[in-house]
Design a protein around this motif. Structure first.
Motif, PDB file in Angstrom:
ATOM      1  N   LEU A   1       0.888  -1.286   0.140  1.00 44.11           N
ATOM      2  CA  LEU A   1       0.123  -0.043  -0.160  1.00 44.11           C
ATOM      3  C   LEU A   1       0.783   1.252   0.192  1.00 44.11           C
ATOM      4  CD1 LEU A   1      -2.756  -0.578   2.457  1.00 44.11           C
ATOM      5  CD2 LEU A   1      -3.047  -0.105  -0.087  1.00 44.11           C
ATOM      6  N   VAL A   2       1.923   1.252   0.743  1.00 45.23           N
ATOM      7  CA  VAL A   2       2.703   2.428   1.103  1.00 45.23           C
ATOM      8  C   VAL A   2       3.522   2.795  -0.184  1.00 45.23           C
ATOM      9  CG1 VAL A   2       4.713   3.272   2.189  1.00 45.23           C
ATOM     10  CG2 VAL A   2       2.788   2.290   3.528  1.00 45.23           C
ATOM     11  N   ALA A   3       4.132   1.669  -0.803  1.00 44.79           N
ATOM     12  CA  ALA A   3       4.817   1.841  -2.031  1.00 44.79           C
ATOM     13  C   ALA A   3       3.956   2.240  -3.105  1.00 44.79           C
ATOM     14  CB  ALA A   3       5.663   0.565  -2.276  1.00 44.79           C
ATOM     15  N   GLU A   4       2.647   1.656  -3.446  1.00 39.03           N
ATOM     16  CA  GLU A   4       1.968   2.092  -4.586  1.00 39.03           C
ATOM     17  C   GLU A   4       1.087   3.140  -4.413  1.00 39.03           C
ATOM     18  OE1 GLU A   4      -0.408  -1.771  -5.145  1.00 39.03           O
ATOM     19  OE2 GLU A   4       1.496  -2.890  -5.662  1.00 39.03           O
TER      20      GLU A   4
ATOM     21  N   ILE B   1       3.565   6.800  -0.960  1.00 40.98           N
ATOM     22  CA  ILE B   1       4.842   7.373  -0.991  1.00 40.98           C
ATOM     23  C   ILE B   1       4.942   8.345  -2.277  1.00 40.98           C
ATOM     24  CG2 ILE B   1       6.321   5.747  -2.237  1.00 40.98           C
ATOM     25  CD1 ILE B   1       7.264   7.412   1.236  1.00 40.98           C
TER      26      ILE B   1
ATOM     27  N   HIS C   1      -9.621   1.425  -2.381  1.00 42.37           N
ATOM     28  CA  HIS C   1      -8.864   0.521  -1.924  1.00 42.37           C
ATOM     29  C   HIS C   1      -8.294   0.048  -0.847  1.00 42.37           C
ATOM     30  CE1 HIS C   1      -5.127  -1.721  -3.940  1.00 42.37           C
ATOM     31  NE2 HIS C   1      -4.475  -1.021  -2.994  1.00 42.37           N
ATOM     32  N   TYR C   2      -7.999   0.998  -0.015  1.00 41.74           N
ATOM     33  CA  TYR C   2      -7.653   0.921   1.416  1.00 41.74           C
ATOM     34  C   TYR C   2      -8.797  -0.183   1.956  1.00 41.74           C
ATOM     35  CZ  TYR C   2      -4.073   4.577   1.891  1.00 41.74           C
ATOM     36  OH  TYR C   2      -3.043   5.376   1.751  1.00 41.74           O
TER      37      TYR C   2
ATOM     38  N   VAL D   1      -8.385  -3.976   0.900  1.00 45.80           N
ATOM     39  CA  VAL D   1      -7.213  -4.407   1.412  1.00 45.80           C
ATOM     40  C   VAL D   1      -7.527  -4.836   3.194  1.00 45.80           C
ATOM     41  CG1 VAL D   1      -4.923  -4.059   2.208  1.00 45.80           C
ATOM     42  CG2 VAL D   1      -5.726  -3.416  -0.178  1.00 45.80           C
TER      43      VAL D   1
ATOM     44  N   ARG E   1       3.187   0.654   9.414  1.00 47.35           N
ATOM     45  CA  ARG E   1       2.934   1.594   8.258  1.00 47.35           C
ATOM     46  C   ARG E   1       4.009   2.904   8.529  1.00 47.35           C
ATOM     47  NH1 ARG E   1       0.012   5.878   8.210  1.00 47.35           N
ATOM     48  NH2 ARG E   1      -0.374   6.622   6.055  1.00 47.35           N
TER      49      ARG E   1
ATOM     50  N   ALA F   1       7.179   1.366   7.313  1.00 48.12           N
ATOM     51  CA  ALA F   1       7.368   1.178   5.750  1.00 48.12           C
ATOM     52  C   ALA F   1       7.509   2.591   4.933  1.00 48.12           C
ATOM     53  CB  ALA F   1       5.739   0.542   5.417  1.00 48.12           C
ATOM     54  N   HIS F   2       6.871   3.572   5.669  1.00 50.27           N
ATOM     55  CA  HIS F   2       7.193   4.905   5.100  1.00 50.27           C
ATOM     56  C   HIS F   2       8.789   5.297   5.258  1.00 50.27           C
ATOM     57  CE1 HIS F   2       3.557   7.173   3.910  1.00 50.27           C
ATOM     58  NE2 HIS F   2       2.824   6.254   4.631  1.00 50.27           N
TER      59      HIS F   2
ATOM     60  N   GLU G   1      10.639   3.210   2.463  1.00 48.09           N
ATOM     61  CA  GLU G   1      10.298   3.567   1.119  1.00 48.09           C
ATOM     62  C   GLU G   1      10.986   4.863   0.947  1.00 48.09           C
ATOM     63  OE1 GLU G   1       8.895   2.537  -2.190  1.00 48.09           O
ATOM     64  OE2 GLU G   1       9.978   1.100  -0.748  1.00 48.09           O
TER      65      GLU G   1
ATOM     66  N   ARG H   1      14.615   4.451   0.303  1.00 52.40           N
ATOM     67  CA  ARG H   1      14.911   3.791  -0.847  1.00 52.40           C
ATOM     68  C   ARG H   1      14.905   4.704  -2.128  1.00 52.40           C
ATOM     69  NH1 ARG H   1      12.725   1.160  -4.828  1.00 52.40           N
ATOM     70  NH2 ARG H   1      10.572   1.760  -4.293  1.00 52.40           N
ATOM     71  N   LEU H   2      14.042   5.639  -1.770  1.00 56.57           N
ATOM     72  CA  LEU H   2      13.769   6.541  -3.214  1.00 56.57           C
ATOM     73  C   LEU H   2      14.690   7.778  -3.198  1.00 56.57           C
ATOM     74  CD1 LEU H   2       9.776   7.289  -3.096  1.00 56.57           C
ATOM     75  CD2 LEU H   2      11.252   6.118  -4.852  1.00 56.57           C
TER      76      LEU H   2
END
Lengths: 226, 226
Positions: free
Chosen positions: A159-162, A165, B151-152, B155, B196, B199-200, B203, B206-207
């Motif tokens: 979710l975070v990546a798609e 972010i 979408h949220y 999921v 979450r 994950a932020h 990500e 990484r970016l």
């Protein structure tokens, strides 16, 4: 613009703007006379960020000052600057640092992060925050299984990546990135949480509706342990 | 068991147990003499529930009394009883009920729930809670898109249906179901939230890692609006 126009444009009262100027949260304007200063879009943007941190993030002024310092110091890379904001949003860990259960849970969190290949700084307070919840769950007889944790982590990362972010504007003004991160973290975190509670209500309704009422049991009488 | 044994088995001090008895949160024991009463497993279970509501749910005693009443009234179906606990965990809505933005957001939430086919009672406070977050996001210039919300929701529902709801023991003692729901809602909600944020962080690392620092910009000078 003059301070009165800055106040009108931002909705922040003049005395509050002066307080932010004194505390160094807002940079001084350009002096255009002994008692006159000129303010610009950068000031408006900073005021938006301060309000987001205060009202959405509910951060104390001392934490806001730290974030503002990271925003202003252009030698701080964007990623480190966002990390500062992230860490300010974490709940401080309250457990005894020598606590064995907490240490074991922390090791488990570190292993999970390694296994997932996530890039998290070793001193991120979020590690201890997660460890603390795991300890509490175990103490209450509902330990979190490895498989569930990994599954949650995978779903959340997707979710975070798609979806998430990409919405933090990394190339615009530094304050806009931080503001966006705080709004995303706190408010979308809340959207998540409320949707999850709604899903629980709906699923338990689906499972239980139409079932006959259970036989009457007197709760004041001792029963066998379940 | 005697009250002293109940205290030892539950970890709850005797004066606190006496307070719960006076407030009706804990049913009276079986009188076995003028000053003696006998307590059983049902009392132990109830004490566990009260502690979970207090310490994990951080609910006020008045809300706990309402939940206990729903647990004790065997004519309340399990689903309604769990709903009472769920609603007690919702943050009370603070907005003006005549607020047009709030009303429009509430209609949007109602449509979303209908479209999803979720079974949520019309008066669930969670509906207003979600509407309030949507209003705040729009005010901050980050409106939540229909597509993202759905979408949220999809999921989250998959996670709840596959991984979570099965862990609430619907067929055991009524207090065990409520206890499990509170722990699941509050503590697993926290696991979610921390994962979450991790994950932020990962990500954005990484970016952004390895990218050159942006050109130096003076924040005290007015800039063009972004």
């Amino acid at each position: 613009m003059r301070i009165s126009q800055l106040s009108a444009a931002s909705g922040v009262p003049i005395p509050t703007i002066k307080y932010y100027l004194r505390e160094g949260l807002l940079p001084q304007g350009e002096q255009t006379g002994a008692t006159r200063a000129e303010y610009g879009q950068a000031h408006l943007r900073r005021l938006r960020l301060i309000r987001a941190l205060l009202e959405v993030g509910r951060l104390p002024v001392a934490s806001i000052a730290k974030i503002v310092a990271a925003v202003e110091d252009e030698s701080t890379p964007v990623h480190r600057m966002l990390g500062t904001a992230h860490y300010a949003l974490a709940s401080p860990a309250v457990s005894d640092p020598g606590d064995q259960e907490q240490l074991a849970a922390r090791e488990r969190v570190d292993r999970l992060i390694d296994d997932l290949g996530w890039r998290i700084t070793p001193d991120a307070p979020t590690r201890d925050e997660l460890a603390q919840v795991l300890v509490r769950l175990a103490q209450l007889g509902r330990p979190a299984g490895e498989d569930d944790l990994r599954h949650y982590a995978d779903v959340i990362m997707r979710l975070v990546a798609e979806r998430e972010i990409g919405k933090v504007p990394m190339d615009g003004p530094r304050e806009t990135a931080v503001e966006s991160l705080v709004i995303g973290t706190v408010l979308y975190g809340k959207v998540f949480d409320v949707l999850r509670r709604l899903a629980h209500e709906s699923e338990s309704a689906r499972l239980l509706e139409g079932r006959p009422a259970p036989p009457v049991r007197r709760t004041s009488r001792p029963e066998r342990a379940g």
